[in-house]
Structures are given as structure tokens and as C-alpha cells.
Design a protein around this motif. Structure first.
Motif, short mmCIF file in Angstrom:
data_model
loop_
_atom_site.label_atom_id
_atom_site.label_comp_id
_atom_site.label_asym_id
_atom_site.label_seq_id
_atom_site.Cartn_x
_atom_site.Cartn_y
_atom_site.Cartn_z
N ARG A 10 0.85 -1.18 0.00
CA ARG A 10 0.00 0.00 0.00
C ARG A 10 0.89 1.24 0.00
O ARG A 10 1.72 1.40 0.89
CB ARG A 10 -0.92 0.00 1.21
CG ARG A 10 -1.84 -1.21 1.21
CD ARG A 10 -2.99 -1.05 2.18
NE ARG A 10 -3.71 -2.28 2.38
CZ ARG A 10 -4.58 -2.81 1.53
NH1 ARG A 10 -4.83 -2.22 0.40
NH2 ARG A 10 -5.20 -3.96 1.81
N PHE A 12 1.39 5.31 0.05
CA PHE A 12 0.77 6.56 0.50
C PHE A 12 1.62 7.74 0.03
O PHE A 12 2.80 7.58 -0.27
CB PHE A 12 0.68 6.57 2.03
CG PHE A 12 -0.28 5.53 2.56
CD1 PHE A 12 -1.57 5.87 2.90
CD2 PHE A 12 0.11 4.21 2.71
CE1 PHE A 12 -2.46 4.92 3.37
CE2 PHE A 12 -0.76 3.25 3.18
CZ PHE A 12 -2.05 3.60 3.51
N ALA A 18 1.55 6.65 5.70
CA ALA A 18 1.82 5.21 5.72
C ALA A 18 1.97 4.71 7.15
O ALA A 18 1.41 3.69 7.53
CB ALA A 18 3.08 4.90 4.91
N ALA A 21 -1.50 4.68 8.91
CA ALA A 21 -2.34 3.56 8.47
C ALA A 21 -1.83 2.25 9.06
O ALA A 21 -2.62 1.42 9.53
CB ALA A 21 -2.35 3.48 6.94
N PHE A 22 -0.52 2.06 9.07
CA PHE A 22 0.04 0.84 9.65
C PHE A 22 -0.22 0.79 11.16
O PHE A 22 -0.59 -0.25 11.69
CB PHE A 22 1.55 0.76 9.38
CG PHE A 22 2.19 -0.47 9.95
CD1 PHE A 22 1.93 -1.71 9.40
CD2 PHE A 22 3.03 -0.38 11.04
CE1 PHE A 22 2.51 -2.85 9.94
CE2 PHE A 22 3.62 -1.51 11.58
CZ PHE A 22 3.36 -2.75 11.03
N GLU A 41 1.20 -7.60 3.98
CA GLU A 41 0.96 -6.22 3.57
C GLU A 41 2.12 -5.36 4.03
O GLU A 41 2.68 -5.60 5.09
CB GLU A 41 -0.33 -5.67 4.19
CG GLU A 41 -1.58 -6.22 3.57
CD GLU A 41 -2.80 -5.44 4.01
OE1 GLU A 41 -3.01 -4.34 3.48
OE2 GLU A 41 -3.51 -5.94 4.88
N PHE A 43 3.27 -1.09 4.16
CA PHE A 43 2.83 0.29 4.02
C PHE A 43 4.06 1.15 3.77
O PHE A 43 4.95 1.19 4.61
CB PHE A 43 2.12 0.76 5.29
CG PHE A 43 0.83 0.03 5.57
CD1 PHE A 43 -0.39 0.66 5.36
CD2 PHE A 43 0.82 -1.27 6.03
CE1 PHE A 43 -1.57 0.00 5.60
CE2 PHE A 43 -0.36 -1.95 6.29
CZ PHE A 43 -1.55 -1.32 6.07
N LEU A 131 -9.52 2.86 4.34
CA LEU A 131 -8.79 1.61 4.52
C LEU A 131 -9.76 0.44 4.52
O LEU A 131 -9.49 -0.61 3.95
CB LEU A 131 -8.01 1.62 5.85
CG LEU A 131 -6.62 2.22 5.81
CD1 LEU A 131 -6.04 2.26 7.21
CD2 LEU A 131 -5.70 1.44 4.89
#
Length: 140
Positions: A10, A12, A18, A21-22, A41, A43, A131
């Protein structure tokens, strides 16, 4: 060494987005708000994407898949690159989970644990509902 199905990266606009979000993903994992455990995943920011995924490193990924080397030394020799440069590139790719190793030292065998890698580019200032729309988190 079982090959996994898919890796999601992902991307950003900024490192702060990033990281946020993580961090939210980790918080939800610990509070059991996730539908299922989210693995495979990564980020990263656009800046990190450009720094990590250089043409030489992308070529290195292709050569690992094609040549299936038994060691970093063998890989460096087959692609006619300096061991130290290959090693540093592999370390960078391993940091985002695209390369893994079996063994130790110069006999470490690099391999690609995924059949495919998918990049998802997030909008600026992404919030948790966005998200959730990506499927990573349970909707509120």
C-alpha cells in the motif's frame, strides 16, 4: 520454502500517512477489530517506493525467479554484479518482504515468497473508512 499467493504494498503520499495507516492496522489487530489477521501487507510512502524499487532491484527480482540461485554469491556471479551490491539490494527488498532467505552467510539462498505483488495507491490523508474499503479492516 512455500510460495505464498500475493503480497500487497500500500503506497501513500507521505511516510506519515503510511505510518498512521500501519499503526491503525496494528491497533486493530491487538483489539481484535480485524475480520481476519492481515499478513503480507507493507505500508510505504511514494518516496520509499522510488528509493526501494529501482530498475536494478526489479531486474534482480526477475533474475531470482528465473535463475533460482542457491546462494547470494551464485546470484551475483550469474548476473555479473558485485556481491556487496547484490547483497545490499536483497536486504532492501527483504525489508519490504519481497525476498526471503534460507540458510546463513554467503550460502543464504534468496527466494521470492510470492506469486505476485500488487501495489495499491492510497489517496492523500487516507482515513480508516477508506482503509476499510480496501478490505483490510472491518467496517465501523
Amino acid at each position: 520454502m512455500k510460495e505464498k499467493r500475493e503480497k500487497v504494498i500500500r503506497v501513500f503520499l507521505t511516510k506519515e500517512e503510511a505510518d498512521r495507516a500501519f499503526g491503525e492496522l496494528i491497533r486493530r489487530a491487538f483489539t481484535k477489530e480485524l475480520e481476519k489477521p492481515v499478513i503480507d501487507e507493507t505500508f510505504i510512502s511514494i518516496e520509499e517506493l522510488v528509493r526501494i524499487f529501482t530498475p536494478r532491484r526489479m531486474e534482480l527480482l526477475a533474475k531470482i525467479r528465473e535463475l533460482k540461485p542457491n546462494s547470494i554469491t551464485e546470484l551475483a556471479e550469474k548476473i555479473e554484479r558485485d556481491f556487496k551490491n547484490v547483497y545490499n539490494d536483497l536486504k532492501a527488498l527483504a525489508a519490504v518482504g519481497l525476498v526471503e532467505f534460507e540458510g546463513k552467510g554467503r550460502n543464504k539462498k534468496p527466494y521470492l515468497p510470492y506469486e505476485r505483488v500488487k501495489f495499491e495507491f492510497a489517496k492523500s490523508d487516507m482515513d480508516i473508512k477508506e482503509l476499510s474499503a480496501l478490505g483490510a479492516l472491518k467496517s465501523a
